[in-house]
Write an enzyme that holds these catalytic residues in place. Structure first.
Site, short mmCIF file in Angstrom:
data_model
loop_
_atom_site.label_atom_id
_atom_site.label_comp_id
_atom_site.label_asym_id
_atom_site.label_seq_id
_atom_site.Cartn_x
_atom_site.Cartn_y
_atom_site.Cartn_z
CB CYS A 3 -0.95 0.00 1.19
SG CYS A 3 -0.16 -0.33 2.78
CG HIS A 48 -0.31 4.54 3.65
ND1 HIS A 48 -1.03 4.48 4.82
CD2 HIS A 48 0.04 3.25 3.34
CE1 HIS A 48 -1.11 3.21 5.20
NE2 HIS A 48 -0.49 2.45 4.32
#
Length: 369
Positions: free
Chosen positions: A155, A248
């Site tokens: 990710c 993120h």
């Protein structure tokens, strides 16, 4: 187009739930099979799952019966396309079993990402690597039935390579220094204990730095015949868990092989439209979007750009250590996980790679008491 039936392996976890959210009304795919742990088999999905997303669990999905997590135990017909959201150790055991009976396993797991003949793919970055499945599907352990495994990266890696690919194409990338601030949803549910993360930063995520450093090389590498020649660039990663729900954030410094101006870098990002005109349902119209705000991107404000599939870049400025530095943001459970796998499946469908699958499992007939 007739919707293709698909299954979800690991359906009750956070990424499995994202798969359900993204696929429930997908124009190309129809959820027909769900499985998770052994203890879930035989329950309805609503009974087996603690739904944690901000959209309602579809009633028809809640009523579906959970299947055993092996192909042979399936009641009814096993779909040819399996989306897998499994921990690496479990994926290492189960995913080859589904490939062996002829399924296309579209995996979010790290278990096989770095295996030589398994494509590690972000469609905007290296869709040509999907041709590796031709060699993989002939493996003896796959029984010659045409099944295969395709993976998407970590990710945190996805947002990074989305920002790097346009720069690598035009200027070449010599070295990358990246520090991540990763959301707690990346740890799954229940994830990081609240007393460990509230008001805190945890400067360690197991295997995360190694994954980033390896995966960038394969994703930005060159396909030569039946193998990928890794990108010749140095990557150094520092990975941190922070008290953010989704999204993120990454602070990146890069050294380019060819000097580039600020205007040239911004043009590389804005003109990066490799999937334009292919009409893929999950692909964002602008895969990399630059925000000129002095304090952007931010997870709360920017993670859902492009329905969670756009990578947002900001704060481009000169770097006194390397050449340039900037901030990258991507949605970790959509672009960085389930959405990435769904987009991989859409490209496979477009290329005709989902048409020749033949699942060799005799269906089990449910017996009414």
């Amino acid at each position: 187009m007739e919707r293709r039936k698909v299954g979800i392996l690991g359906a009750t976890g956070m990424v499995g739930q994202r798969f359900i959210q993204l696929l429930s009304n997908h124009p190309w795919f129809e959820i027909a099979w769900l499985a998770a742990s052994d203890r879930s088999a035989g329950k309805t999905y609503g009974e087996a799952c603690r739904w944690k997303l901000d959209t309602a669990l579809p009633k028809h999905i809640a009523a579906m019966t959970m299947q055993p997590n092996v192909p042979e135990g399936t009641v009814g017909e096993l779909p040819k396309i399996i989306f897998a959201a499994l921990d690496a150790d479990i994926a290492r055991e189960l995913e080859p079993k589904f490939a062996a009976v002829g399924c296309a396993v579209i995996s979010n797991s790290s278990a096989f990402r770095m295996v030589a003949d398994v494509p590690l793919v972000v469609p905007e970055v290296n869709a040509d690597h999907l041709s590796l499945i031709e060699a993989q599907s002939s493996r003896k352990e796959n029984g010659g039935k045409g099944g295969y495994i395709v993976t998407n990266p970590n990710c945190s890696t996805i947002g990074l390579v989305m920002a790097l690919k346009p720069l690598e194409e035009r200027f070449g990338v010599e070295s990358v220094f990246v520090t991540t601030m990763q959301a707690v949803s990346g740890a799954g549910y229940p994830g990081v204990p609240s007393l460990d993360i509230m008001g805190n930063v945890v400067p360690f995520i197991k295997n995360e730095e190694e994954k980033m450093q390896e995966e960038v090389g394969k994703l930005l590498g060159t396909l030569t015949g039946k193998k990928v020649d890794m990108l010749d660039a140095k990557v150094s990663a520092h990975c941190n868990r922070v008290a953010v729900e989704d999204g993120h954030t990454e602070c990146v410094s890069i050294k380019l092989r060819k000097k580039a101006t600020r205007e040239e870098i911004l043009a590389a990002w804005s003109e990066f439209l490799p999937l334009q005109g292919q009409h893929l349902p999950t692909a964002p119209s602008q895969p990399v979007e630059y925000d000129a705000g002095v304090d952007r991107p931010q997870p709360r404000l920017d993670r859902m750009r492009g329905n969670g599939m756009t990578t947002t870049v900001g704060r481009l400025r000169e770097c006194s250590l390397l050449d340039w530095k900037f901030v990258v943001l991507s949605h970790n459970t959509i672009r960085g996980a389930a959405g990435a796998a769904v987009l991989n499946a859409e490209v496979l469908a477009l290329l005709g790679k989902l048409d020749k699958l033949s699942v060799a499992v005799a269906p089990t007939v449910a017996v009414m008491a």
